[in-house]
Design an enzyme around this catalytic site. Structure first.
Site, PDB file in Angstrom:
ATOM      1  N   ARG A  99       0.800  -1.228   0.000  1.00  0.00           N
ATOM      2  CA  ARG A  99       0.000   0.000   0.000  1.00  0.00           C
ATOM      3  C   ARG A  99       0.837   1.284   0.000  1.00  0.00           C
ATOM      4  NH1 ARG A  99      -5.196  -0.061   2.163  1.00  0.00           N
ATOM      5  NH2 ARG A  99      -4.638  -1.978   3.236  1.00  0.00           N
ATOM      6  N   CYS A 115     -26.346  -3.793  -8.429  1.00  0.00           N
ATOM      7  CA  CYS A 115     -27.601  -4.018  -7.718  1.00  0.00           C
ATOM      8  C   CYS A 115     -27.350  -4.511  -6.298  1.00  0.00           C
ATOM      9  CB  CYS A 115     -28.458  -5.000  -8.507  1.00  0.00           C
ATOM     10  SG  CYS A 115     -28.788  -4.342 -10.136  1.00  0.00           S
TER      11      CYS A 115
END
Ligand code: PLP
Length: 415
Positions: free
Chosen positions: A276, A342
């Site tokens: 990271r 969705c």
């Protein structure tokens, strides 16, 4: 020290206008800055230059081949967690003697592939894994270099999903059982003990948990020395955090100074597995605003990137800054920025003050780590493209997937 800045209200990556990219390339797409990648790697690696060390970039944070190749050219090794990641690193001709293999569930095929490739070491996470490695090494008539990943039981004070060094986590072996395991490993014919490893979590914003872990591992190293087990490598994993919003993580130099001070008397080669801290702030995700809608409670900005493209906000409630690609003629509103998927959990930001305009584009910042690598095809959405910018040039380093790609491995079986 990042390369995403505004000039005249337009967002640039190095010397490329993001609006030029949105004119040419279908959204959503990831954009990485070569300069930032290089600087972040060099700053990290140079802060340890006065001690013996290998920086092994954590492939799972960003595994694009061009990006791995950039790090390899800067002298990086690699921390891998699967056969697929090993395959990627070998594709860019990484030096196998700078590859460490972590992970709790290495399969026999993956172990064989790694042994065959002559990697630097396996970070072993259980006794059963050790036995499995010994058997496979016997079959190949090779000695398998190993270290044990110990779980030092320190609290990294990060999100529970990315904390790995606590007793209740699945990772590593209990530090109190480690001496016994090392003894057993020593008696195995096809095992060569070379090191010790710990990785306590990700997005750590303090130095103290790293130092606590090192102190505990140092005690263990002393105990091992007393029974004649001497090591070459001390791998302290990755985990250094970055600034997403108002975190204030230590700089690589502060992190390095604290660690060097703690390990100076050990005379071991240190291994670091940063992910990271190198790549997160070197990348953005660019997305187009499709629609606005409001109800009595909320405004929604509906964009064309969803949780399948960038899952961190949905998965960890992670905050990532969202800024307009063109600030001119924007309005400030407070809204949820949501994708087309969705699922109610499909959002990039909640109740966020944001500058928007009709048919505008947004950039989700800090998207270089655990962005594309965690993307999926959920809702049968092709995964986005990845773009590398270097000065005033850009390169498509991964094409956007097509509908054909989505079904490439499927068969229609009439049953
Ligand atoms: C994920 C991981 C890393 C990298 O972690 P960052 O927080 O991205 O630096 C390093 N080592 C191991 C074993 C990991 O699982």
């Amino acid at each position: 020290m990042d390369s995403f800045e505004y000039k005249d209200g337009l967002l640039y990556c190095e010397n490329i206008k993001i609006t030029d990219l949105t004119n040419d390339i279908k959204t959503p797409f990831y954009v990485y800055s070569y300069n930032t990648l290089k600087n972040h790697f060099n700053v990290f690696d140079n802060s340890f230059k006065d001690i013996n060390h290998i920086t092994c970039f954590s492939v799972k944070s960003n595994s694009n081949l061009t990006i791995l190749n950039i790090f390899k050219n800067l002298g990086s090794g690699f921390d891998i967690v699967s056969g697929g990641e090993l395959y990627r690193t070998l594709k860019v001709n990484a030096d196998p003697k700078k590859i460490v293999f972590s992970g709790v569930g290495k399969t026999p095929e993956e172990i064989e592939f790694a042994l065959f490739s002559d990697i630097l070491m396996f970070n072993v996470e259980s006794y059963e894994e050790l036995i499995s490695i010994n058997e496979i090494a016997k079959k190949l008539n090779k000695k398998a270099p190993i270290s044990f990943r110990v779980n030092p039981d320190v609290d990294p004070k990060t999100h529970p999903y990315i904390s790995t060094g606590l007793k209740q986590n699945k990772f590593g072996i209990d530090i109190t059982k480690a001496v016994d395991l090392y003894k057993r490993a020593k008696s195995l014919e096809f095992i060569e003990i070379v090191g010790i490893d710990c990785h306590i979590g990700s997005q750590l914003t303090e130095v103290a948990p790293f130092i606590d872990a090192i102190k505990r591992v140092k005690n263990l190293i002393k105990d091992l020395n007393q029974i004649g087990i001497n090591l070459k490598y001390f791998d302290i994993g990755g985990g250094l955090g970055v600034k997403y919003k108002d975190e204030n993580p230590p700089s690589p130099q502060e992190y390095a100074n604290a660690i060097k001070n703690e390990v100076k008397d050990l005379n071991l080669t240190m291994i670091f597995e940063p992910g990271r801290v190198i790549v997160a702030n070197a990348g953005i995700l660019v997305t187009k605003i499709l629609y606005f809608k409001s109800n009595d409670f909320k405004n929604f900005v509906i964009v064309d990137a969803g949780m399948n493209d960038l899952i961190r906000p949905s998965l960890y409630q992670a905050y990532q800054e969202i800024i307009p690609v063109d600030k001119n003629n924007c309005n400030k509103i407070k809204a949820d920025v949501v994708g087309p998927i969705c699922e109610s959990g499909d959002y990039l930001a909640k109740d966020r003050e944001i500058e928007v305009k009709k048919e505008g584009y947004l950039a989700v910042r800090s998207a270089g780590a655990y962005g594309f690598t965690m993307s999926s095809n959920y809702n049968s959405r092709p995964r986005p493209s990845e773009i590398l910018v270097k000065d005033d040039e850009y390169f498509i380093i991964r094409e956007r997937e097509s509908y054909q790609d989505l079904i490439a491995k499927e068969k229609i079986v009439e049953v």
